[in-house]
Structure formats: C-alpha cells, structure tokens
Scaffold this active site. Sequence first.
Site, short mmCIF file in Angstrom:
data_model
loop_
_atom_site.label_atom_id
_atom_site.label_comp_id
_atom_site.label_asym_id
_atom_site.label_seq_id
_atom_site.Cartn_x
_atom_site.Cartn_y
_atom_site.Cartn_z
N ARG A 99 -6.75 -4.05 8.00
CA ARG A 99 -5.67 -4.67 7.23
C ARG A 99 -5.55 -6.17 7.50
O ARG A 99 -4.46 -6.73 7.50
CB ARG A 99 -4.33 -3.96 7.49
CG ARG A 99 -4.34 -2.47 7.17
CD ARG A 99 -4.63 -2.21 5.70
NE ARG A 99 -4.72 -0.78 5.42
CZ ARG A 99 -5.88 -0.11 5.33
NH1 ARG A 99 -7.04 -0.73 5.49
NH2 ARG A 99 -5.88 1.17 5.08
N SER A 122 2.17 2.68 1.89
CA SER A 122 2.25 2.95 3.32
C SER A 122 2.84 1.74 4.03
O SER A 122 2.32 0.63 3.93
CB SER A 122 0.86 3.27 3.87
OG SER A 122 0.92 3.57 5.23
N GLU A 164 2.38 -2.71 7.81
CA GLU A 164 1.25 -3.01 6.94
C GLU A 164 1.74 -3.79 5.72
O GLU A 164 1.07 -4.69 5.23
CB GLU A 164 0.59 -1.71 6.50
CG GLU A 164 -0.53 -1.87 5.50
CD GLU A 164 -1.19 -0.54 5.16
OE1 GLU A 164 -1.54 -0.37 3.98
OE2 GLU A 164 -1.36 0.29 6.05
#
Length: 299
Positions: free
Chosen positions: A170, A220, A290
């Site tokens: 990420r 998410s 995230e």
Amino acid sequence: MKLSDLTKKGLEIKKQVPLSKYTFTKTGGPAELLAFPHSESELRDLVLAAYDNQIPLTVIGNASNLIIRDGGISGLVLILTAMNQIKVEGNQVVAQAGATIVDTAFTAAHHGLSGLEFAAGIPGSVGGAVFMNAGAYGGETSNVIQSVKVMTRKGKIKQYSLSEMNFSYRHSLVQDNGDIVIEAVFALKRSAKSRILAEMNYLNALRKYKQPLEYPSCGSVFKRPAGHYVGPMIIKAGLQGKQIGGAQDSTKHAGFIVNKGNATATDYLNLIHLIQAKIKSQFGLDLQTEVRIIGEPDE
C-alpha cells in the site's frame, strides 16, 4: 499565470463545492476551488498556476479509498476522472490516471491480456491504484506495472520505471515525493479471453458475497498487520456493528466502515479512532489506516 486567466481560456474552476458528491463514503467538506482537467496540458496549466501563485494543490482520483474531513480542502482540488483514456499496444495497456482500474482490467480482458484480474472489482482510478499500490485477492498493482508517467508540482513530466516506483504494501514513491500520476503502462500476458473473464466474474461474485457493497464505504479501512487479520480482531474486540453517528463497522465485513445514512467524515474518524484504541488495548497492535485521510477538521 493566474487561475482567473485559465477561466478566461474556458477552463471551468468551481468554488466551494461539497466533496461529498464525489467520495465513495458520501462524506466530506467543500473544496475551496475545484477543477476537472481533461488533458495533460490542462493539468499542467492548473498545476503551474497553483505553484506560481502559492495555492495549495490537492489531487484526487476516484475518491474510493479516501476520507475528506468535514472542514473540506483549502486551495485548489483537481479530480482527474476526465483524463480516462485506455489504449492497448501489443501486450501492454496504457491507461490515464483518471481511468478506473476496473475499466482498465476489463479492457485488458477483452483483448486477451491477463494480469489485472485481481482488479476487477477495485473501485479506484488507475492513478489511485498506482499511488496506493492497490491490491486484492493475491494481486497488486506493482505486479503488472511497467512504467509510470508523472507530473511534478512544478509541471515537469517524468517517467519512472517499476524499480524506481519503490512499491511496497500500500505504498509507492509518489506518496513520498508528491508527484502526480498521469499515466501508467501495464505489462500483461496473453491468455484466453474466456478464462480471464471467468476469473474476474468469480472474484466479483466473491467480493459481492463478502463485502457490504450495498452501502457507501471507503473499502478496507486498515492495513493488515503482519501475521494478523483486522476483521477477526475487530470481532474479538466486540466492535463489529458498532455505530457512531451514521458510520457503522460493517456487520458483513468487520474491516469495512459503511455509511448507514447521513454519516459525516467526523463519524468515520471517531469510529476509526475507537477501533484503533481498542485493538491497541486488547492486542497491543497499532492499526494503521489504509484509507487516505485528508482535509481540515470541521470548525
């Protein structure tokens, strides 16, 4: 050049636009100034005007993995969704930053090019996928990137190779240096169109089964800590279904926070902070988000 000069040239720059119209959470305060560049030259004009006049500049893709605080964003906000061309060149797909990664994946599939199946249901833009090194179901953007074309905050064009992009979980180089993704080249492999589409349809069915797609969300919320899964920890902490204002930790997938109706970004952030505090207390882990969180707090 001033922004007023660009409006005289026909480039529309809107004022005080609620960004909740564009975020997947349906939350977020206003952009002081908002523009949708349609080309690299328009983007460059806007970037240079912001730089020359010391106007804060924020660039947004499809706003799918993003929370914008209720105070909004000062300065100039650019949304790149109008820069959405996708081209197929041999075994490569060349996609502008504003194209959705889903459209890019299906374009590849229809040309018998495999590698982007994992992205079949990711709602972000190509620029966002590169920025976040987006991934799902064992695949990551970095697995199929050949090169990335960017624009610096001074309007200069640069080209980065895969190795120069410094991808990790990420993360990518452009998170660190502020360069603006304008195009990505995906290196793919030949395969049967029917096989590729079958895999994509399977992953989308799995996503629909597991994820709360019926409500607005930012996907998410948390990064997965090494050796742990976030959803089960939230469940063990007794926070699945927890609601603050209109924001609820999903009863379908504990790693998602959904807008059950009239949620604010502050509701989202308060729930995120509660989950982080409880997971820290119970498991000794610092959950990192995230989702990207930007903008000013509500006054």
